[in-house]
Design a protein around this motif. Structure first.
Motif, PDB file in Angstrom:
ATOM      1  N   LEU A  68      33.069 -18.261 -14.636  1.00  0.00           N
ATOM      2  CA  LEU A  68      33.555 -18.211 -13.257  1.00  0.00           C
ATOM      3  C   LEU A  68      34.986 -17.684 -13.208  1.00  0.00           C
ATOM      4  CD1 LEU A  68      32.993 -18.909 -10.300  1.00  0.00           C
ATOM      5  CD2 LEU A  68      33.674 -21.265 -10.802  1.00  0.00           C
ATOM      6  N   LEU A  69      35.804 -18.135 -14.136  1.00  0.00           N
ATOM      7  CA  LEU A  69      37.194 -17.664 -14.188  1.00  0.00           C
ATOM      8  C   LEU A  69      37.258 -16.184 -14.541  1.00  0.00           C
ATOM      9  CD1 LEU A  69      38.883 -20.729 -15.949  1.00  0.00           C
ATOM     10  CD2 LEU A  69      38.997 -20.098 -13.528  1.00  0.00           C
ATOM     11  N   ARG A  70      36.337 -15.729 -15.382  1.00  0.00           N
ATOM     12  CA  ARG A  70      36.295 -14.300 -15.709  1.00  0.00           C
ATOM     13  C   ARG A  70      35.896 -13.479 -14.477  1.00  0.00           C
ATOM     14  NH1 ARG A  70      35.560 -10.999 -20.295  1.00  0.00           N
ATOM     15  NH2 ARG A  70      35.843  -8.866 -19.539  1.00  0.00           N
ATOM     16  N   PHE A  71      34.957 -13.995 -13.697  1.00  0.00           N
ATOM     17  CA  PHE A  71      34.558 -13.346 -12.446  1.00  0.00           C
ATOM     18  C   PHE A  71      35.769 -13.191 -11.532  1.00  0.00           C
ATOM     19  CE2 PHE A  71      33.140 -13.312  -8.097  1.00  0.00           C
ATOM     20  CZ  PHE A  71      31.928 -12.646  -8.079  1.00  0.00           C
ATOM     21  N   LEU A  92      32.125  -4.714  -9.752  1.00  0.00           N
ATOM     22  CA  LEU A  92      30.758  -4.952 -10.227  1.00  0.00           C
ATOM     23  C   LEU A  92      30.581  -4.544 -11.681  1.00  0.00           C
ATOM     24  CD1 LEU A  92      28.570  -3.892  -7.158  1.00  0.00           C
ATOM     25  CD2 LEU A  92      29.322  -6.167  -7.839  1.00  0.00           C
ATOM     26  N   ARG A  93      31.153  -3.421 -12.051  1.00  0.00           N
ATOM     27  CA  ARG A  93      31.022  -2.979 -13.446  1.00  0.00           C
ATOM     28  C   ARG A  93      31.737  -3.945 -14.396  1.00  0.00           C
ATOM     29  NH1 ARG A  93      28.288   1.527 -13.657  1.00  0.00           N
ATOM     30  NH2 ARG A  93      28.280   2.976 -11.885  1.00  0.00           N
ATOM     31  N   GLY A  94      32.864  -4.463 -13.978  1.00  0.00           N
ATOM     32  CA  GLY A  94      33.583  -5.423 -14.810  1.00  0.00           C
ATOM     33  C   GLY A  94      32.806  -6.711 -15.005  1.00  0.00           C
ATOM     34  N   VAL A  95      32.197  -7.211 -13.936  1.00  0.00           N
ATOM     35  CA  VAL A  95      31.412  -8.449 -14.025  1.00  0.00           C
ATOM     36  C   VAL A  95      30.173  -8.245 -14.884  1.00  0.00           C
ATOM     37  CG1 VAL A  95      30.021 -10.075 -12.679  1.00  0.00           C
ATOM     38  CG2 VAL A  95      32.271  -9.382 -11.849  1.00  0.00           C
ATOM     39  N   VAL A 100      28.787 -12.142 -17.048  1.00  0.00           N
ATOM     40  CA  VAL A 100      29.048 -13.432 -16.402  1.00  0.00           C
ATOM     41  C   VAL A 100      27.763 -14.074 -15.887  1.00  0.00           C
ATOM     42  CG1 VAL A 100      30.140 -14.515 -14.398  1.00  0.00           C
ATOM     43  CG2 VAL A 100      31.427 -12.884 -15.788  1.00  0.00           C
ATOM     44  N   HIS A 101      26.880 -13.292 -15.276  1.00  0.00           N
ATOM     45  CA  HIS A 101      25.737 -13.880 -14.590  1.00  0.00           C
ATOM     46  C   HIS A 101      24.624 -14.346 -15.519  1.00  0.00           C
ATOM     47  CE1 HIS A 101      27.703 -12.863 -10.924  1.00  0.00           C
ATOM     48  NE2 HIS A 101      26.700 -13.344 -10.226  1.00  0.00           N
ATOM     49  N   ARG A 123      36.729 -19.713  -4.346  1.00  0.00           N
ATOM     50  CA  ARG A 123      37.672 -18.613  -4.541  1.00  0.00           C
ATOM     51  C   ARG A 123      36.942 -17.342  -4.979  1.00  0.00           C
ATOM     52  NH1 ARG A 123      41.862 -15.598  -3.299  1.00  0.00           N
ATOM     53  NH2 ARG A 123      43.025 -14.773  -5.078  1.00  0.00           N
ATOM     54  N   ALA A 124      35.999 -17.481  -5.898  1.00  0.00           N
ATOM     55  CA  ALA A 124      35.234 -16.324  -6.365  1.00  0.00           C
ATOM     56  C   ALA A 124      34.461 -15.691  -5.212  1.00  0.00           C
ATOM     57  CB  ALA A 124      34.274 -16.746  -7.478  1.00  0.00           C
TER      58      ALA A 124
END
Length: 210
Positions: A68-71, A92-95, A100-101, A123-124
């Motif tokens: 979640l923190l990485r998101f 989107l490309r970073g996630v 993360v998912h 927050r996310a």
């Protein structure tokens, strides 16, 4: 701090890093795996693992909270992009690259989230929605922020034994999905078919943890 104390702190940090990396691999493969399998994969004693994580649920919580923190970090970084579509696509490309998912879809409902996790989840959501709203003028009619969650889950579903190949295919199909969301210049902006996913449909996995 003495040199011996500093040395123990460094070793503890290395152990924790190894434990989390091993836990991610083990629980993505089998969420029912025992915590002893994590210790074995990490190459640490079970006592060292239990000193840091009293139980499996604590370890699962840490894994998902880290994701979640990485998101959040990916969204905050993408928000600095001046171009609205580039910001959305970069996010989107970073996630997807951070995978993360995979944690969310595999581990949701296997532990009780903390208040800190709930706060960070809000927050996310706010950050992701803000990036979506910036990109909205370029999106097809009927697109909603919830569609982004489903796109990310679809990419996370791509998983092969070869991690490099998995990353390549995820990037490939994210491009396909992004093209499907984006309105085509010079063509009618047809609305996406069917109703979008509801909040209940997006969060059903967490019902087991309440």
């Amino acid at each position: 701090m003495t040199s011996s104390t500093a040395g123990r702190a460094r070793q503890a940090a290395r152990n924790d890093e190894a434990i989390l990396a091993a836990a991610r691999e083990v629980f993505l493969a089998d969420q029912r795996a025992p915590i002893s399998a994590v210790a074995e994969r990490a190459g640490v004693g079970i006592s060292a693992l239990y000193r840091r994580y009293p139980g499996k649920e604590d370890l699962l919580r840490t894994l998902c909270h880290d994701g979640l923190l990485r998101f959040i970090a990916e969204a905050e970084q993408a928000a600095r992009e001046p171009d609205d579509w580039t910001a959305f696509e970069t996010f989107l490309r970073g996630v997807v690259d951070a995978d993360v998912h995979s944690l969310t879809t595999h581990l949701a409902g296997t532990f009780r989230p903390t208040e800190a996790m709930r706060t960070d989840a809000i927050r996310a959501g706010e950050l992701g929605t803000a990036l979506f709203e910036r990109a909205r003028p370029a999106l097809r009619a009927g697109a909603v922020p919830a569609d982004v969650t489903m796109v990310l889950e679809m990419c996370a579903a791509v998983r092969l034994p070869d991690a490099t190949r998995t990353a390549e295919l995820r990037r490939r199909y994210l491009t396909v999905l992004l093209n499907g969301l984006r309105a085509c210049e010079g063509m009618p902006a047809d609305e996406l078919p069917g109703p979008p996913p509801t909040d209940t449909e997006l969060s059903w996995r967490w019902s087991a943890a309440r």
